[in-house]
Design a protein around this motif. Structure first.
Motif, short mmCIF file in Angstrom:
data_model
loop_
_atom_site.label_atom_id
_atom_site.label_comp_id
_atom_site.label_asym_id
_atom_site.label_seq_id
_atom_site.Cartn_x
_atom_site.Cartn_y
_atom_site.Cartn_z
N GLN A 158 0.79 -1.20 -0.12
CA GLN A 158 0.05 0.06 0.02
C GLN A 158 1.00 1.23 0.17
O GLN A 158 0.67 2.35 -0.70
N HIS A 159 1.97 1.25 0.87
CA HIS A 159 2.76 2.33 0.83
C HIS A 159 3.61 2.57 -0.50
O HIS A 159 3.94 3.69 -1.07
N LEU A 160 3.78 1.50 -1.08
CA LEU A 160 4.41 1.48 -2.60
C LEU A 160 3.65 0.86 -3.76
O LEU A 160 3.67 0.03 -4.19
N PRO A 161 2.56 1.78 -4.03
CA PRO A 161 1.48 1.37 -4.73
C PRO A 161 1.96 1.10 -6.36
O PRO A 161 1.43 0.23 -6.79
N SER A 162 3.09 1.72 -6.54
CA SER A 162 3.56 1.43 -7.96
C SER A 162 4.66 0.34 -8.11
O SER A 162 5.09 0.00 -9.31
N SER A 163 5.08 -0.20 -6.88
CA SER A 163 6.15 -1.21 -7.10
C SER A 163 5.38 -2.66 -6.95
O SER A 163 4.29 -2.71 -6.77
N LYS A 164 6.18 -3.69 -7.09
CA LYS A 164 5.80 -5.06 -7.18
C LYS A 164 6.36 -5.85 -5.86
O LYS A 164 7.36 -6.38 -5.93
N VAL A 165 5.75 -5.58 -4.98
CA VAL A 165 6.10 -6.23 -3.45
C VAL A 165 6.12 -7.65 -3.32
O VAL A 165 5.09 -8.16 -3.91
N VAL A 166 7.11 -8.17 -3.05
CA VAL A 166 7.02 -9.79 -2.96
C VAL A 166 7.93 -9.90 -1.61
O VAL A 166 8.83 -9.54 -1.12
N LYS A 167 7.22 -10.68 -0.72
CA LYS A 167 7.56 -11.33 0.64
C LYS A 167 8.56 -12.37 0.37
O LYS A 167 8.66 -13.34 -0.52
N PRO A 206 2.78 -11.75 -10.36
CA PRO A 206 3.46 -13.07 -10.90
C PRO A 206 4.61 -12.81 -11.42
O PRO A 206 5.61 -13.83 -11.05
N ASP A 207 5.08 -11.82 -11.90
CA ASP A 207 6.57 -11.49 -12.38
C ASP A 207 7.45 -11.70 -11.02
O ASP A 207 8.65 -11.82 -11.08
N ALA A 208 7.11 -10.85 -10.03
CA ALA A 208 7.60 -10.62 -8.77
C ALA A 208 7.90 -12.00 -8.42
O ALA A 208 8.95 -12.45 -7.88
N VAL A 209 6.84 -12.85 -8.09
CA VAL A 209 7.19 -14.28 -7.73
C VAL A 209 8.21 -14.94 -8.47
O VAL A 209 8.91 -15.71 -8.09
N ALA A 210 7.97 -14.91 -9.71
CA ALA A 210 9.10 -15.75 -10.46
C ALA A 210 10.05 -15.40 -10.54
O ALA A 210 11.16 -16.24 -10.25
N PHE A 211 10.58 -14.10 -10.12
CA PHE A 211 11.88 -13.46 -10.10
C PHE A 211 12.64 -13.96 -8.68
O PHE A 211 13.56 -14.47 -8.51
N ALA A 212 11.68 -14.02 -7.64
CA ALA A 212 12.13 -14.34 -6.27
C ALA A 212 12.24 -15.85 -6.23
O ALA A 212 13.28 -16.29 -5.56
N ILE A 213 11.39 -16.79 -7.07
CA ILE A 213 11.69 -17.96 -6.87
C ILE A 213 13.00 -18.60 -7.54
O ILE A 213 13.73 -19.61 -7.24
N GLU A 214 13.35 -17.81 -8.86
CA GLU A 214 14.59 -17.86 -9.37
C GLU A 214 15.66 -17.80 -8.49
O GLU A 214 16.66 -18.32 -8.67
N LEU A 215 15.37 -16.41 -7.86
CA LEU A 215 16.67 -16.00 -7.14
C LEU A 215 16.95 -16.96 -5.92
O LEU A 215 18.06 -17.32 -5.54
N TYR A 216 16.02 -17.42 -5.31
CA TYR A 216 16.00 -18.57 -4.15
C TYR A 216 17.07 -19.59 -4.59
O TYR A 216 17.61 -20.37 -4.07
N ASP A 217 16.42 -20.18 -5.82
CA ASP A 217 17.02 -21.30 -6.70
C ASP A 217 18.37 -21.04 -6.82
O ASP A 217 19.39 -21.95 -6.31
N ARG A 218 18.85 -20.06 -7.21
CA ARG A 218 20.23 -19.88 -7.51
C ARG A 218 21.03 -19.61 -6.14
O ARG A 218 22.23 -20.04 -6.27
N ILE A 219 20.28 -19.17 -5.21
CA ILE A 219 21.06 -19.17 -4.00
C ILE A 219 21.09 -20.47 -3.14
O ILE A 219 22.25 -20.57 -2.31
N GLY A 220 20.16 -21.38 -3.49
CA GLY A 220 20.22 -22.85 -3.11
C GLY A 220 18.95 -23.29 -2.25
O GLY A 220 18.99 -23.99 -1.19
N PHE A 221 17.78 -22.64 -2.52
CA PHE A 221 16.63 -22.82 -1.77
C PHE A 221 15.52 -22.98 -2.70
O PHE A 221 15.28 -22.55 -3.74
#
Length: 213
Positions: free
Chosen positions: A116-125, A157-172
């Motif tokens: 809500q604070h960053l309405p134009s961003s794509k927040v991913v936990k 969805p694109d933020a989710v895909a990015f985070a999943i790929e980053l996790y995988d490259r780091i080892g998770f």
């Protein structure tokens, strides 16, 4: 190569910086004080990192990591993060952050409030339920039995895909609990919070969570 702007140079921010630098990325990192106070950390991180203000780090990052005490989330600059994926590591500790009634009543989520604070961003936990040191020590190659899994959650969805790929490259491995309205399942004190678990165990712990504690 991606430039990561990291707003928050504490334990989690520093370890995420180390993890992405190891993947060949650049880091621009900020704390709540002057960039000069980060000289020792920059020396440790090496030539792929530089210190900046929070606004400068947000502007420089292709992707931005927000890892500040949750009570300060409204201090995160809005305009420099517009249109960008924002990895949110924040957790609500009322003893530190003060009371947020909407969280106490189970009416909102920490990452939802940042969105809500960053309405134009794509927040991913991301990276909110792992200790800092484990970010760079607990990863393993894809397919490793018992590989640790972490949650992602977003309305984008694109933020989710990015985070999943980053996790995988780091080892998770990753478990997606999108949208952000469901991200309470991995907030503080729930069964999945700061527990080492593989994908199946994480899915089971997420299912056990209750909305209020």
């Amino acid at each position: 190569m991606t430039t990561f702007g990291i707003i928050g140079a504490g334990n989690i921010g520093s370890q995420v910086a180390r993890a992405v630098i190891a993947l060949g990325h650049d880091v621009v990192i900020a704390n709540s004080r002057d960039p000069e106070t980060l000289s020792a950390l920059i020396d440790d991180l090496g030539p792929s990192a530089r210190a900046a203000t929070a606004r400068e780090a947000g502007a420089a990052g292709d992707v931005v990591v927000v890892t500040v005490p949750f009570g300060k989330y409204k201090d995160v600059p809005v305009e420099p993060l517009a249109g960008k994926i924002v990895l949110d590591t924040d957790n609500y500790y009322w003893e530190r952050d003060g009371r947020f009634g909407e969280l106490d009543r189970g009416e909102a989520t920490t990452s939802g409030l940042l969105q809500q604070h960053l309405p134009s961003s794509k927040v991913v936990k991301a990276f909110n339920h792992i200790t800092a040191a484990a970010i760079t020590t607990d990863g393993s190659p894809s397919g490793t039995p018992g590989r640790r899994a972490l949650v992602v959650s977003s309305d984008h969805p694109d933020a989710v895909a990015f985070a999943i790929e980053l996790y995988d490259r780091i080892g998770f491995d990753a478990v997606d609990v999108s949208p952000l309205s469901e991200s309470w399942r991995v907030e503080r004190d729930r069964p999945a919070y700061v527990v080492r678990q593989d994908r199946a165990e994480l899915e089971a712990n997420l299912a056990k969570a209750t909305r209020t504690i």
